[in-house]
Design an enzyme around this catalytic site. Structure first.
Site, PDB file in Angstrom:
ATOM      1  N   SER A 179       3.458  -6.979   3.455  1.00 30.23           N
ATOM      2  CA  SER A 179       2.185  -5.940   4.429  1.00 30.23           C
ATOM      3  C   SER A 179       1.787  -4.558   3.944  1.00 30.23           C
ATOM      4  O   SER A 179       0.757  -4.194   3.498  1.00 30.23           O
ATOM      5  CB  SER A 179       2.116  -6.036   5.521  1.00 30.23           C
ATOM      6  N   LYS A 212       2.623   0.642   9.444  1.00 29.12           N
ATOM      7  CA  LYS A 212       0.901   0.513   9.009  1.00 29.12           C
ATOM      8  C   LYS A 212       0.125   2.059   8.909  1.00 29.12           C
ATOM      9  O   LYS A 212       0.893   2.962  10.108  1.00 29.12           O
ATOM     10  CB  LYS A 212       0.118  -0.675   9.650  1.00 29.12           C
TER      11      LYS A 212
END
Length: 145
Positions: A66, A102
């Site tokens: 990701s 993230k």
């Protein structure tokens, strides 16, 4: 390194702080060639270079894709819990019982956790979520092939 935690998403390790100095080759060009008269000029300790807050620093190993524009699977991340989180910083987050790495985005009072891989959707944080920012990613260490 001692493994503290492991899941399908991440592995977390504590660093060992023994001093080990290695030669610093100076500055090398990534463009045109340069002459280097005194190639090995000093020695550095990577712990002193990478770790500002020893009691609040740990390592995490990347799993998944990701964040593949920033990190690759297997990269070792230097995570500092003493660093302040803010817009634009990459963080190790504990979201609803799962760890994830993230980039934090705060816009118009809305917090999102942003992947760097466009195949993944941003995560919008709501009042229904439980989010803990465990630490800020300061460095990544990658083995090149």
């Amino acid at each position: 390194m001692k493994k503290l935690f492991s899941s399908s998403q991440i592995e977390i390790y504590t660093p060992e702080f023994s001093q080990m100095e290695i030669p610093l080759a100076g500055i090398v060009a990534a463009g045109p060639f340069t002459n280097v008269d005194d190639f090995v000029s000093e020695r550095i300790d990577l712990n002193r270079l990478l770790i500002k807050h020893p009691e609040a620093t740990f390592y995490a190993k990347v799993k998944g894709s990701s964040m593949n524009e920033d990190f690759s699977e297997g990269d070792l991340l230097v995570v500092d819990k003493a660093e302040e989180w803010s817009h634009g910083r990459i963080a190790l987050c504990y979201l609803d019982g799962e760890f994830t790495v993230k980039r934090i985005e705060i816009e118009k009072g809305v917090c999102r956790l942003m992947p760097s891989n466009t195949k993944f959707d941003p995560i919008t944080i709501t009042s229904e979520n439980t989010l803990v920012v465990w630490g800020i990613i300061l460095y990544s260490i990658r083995k090149h092939k």
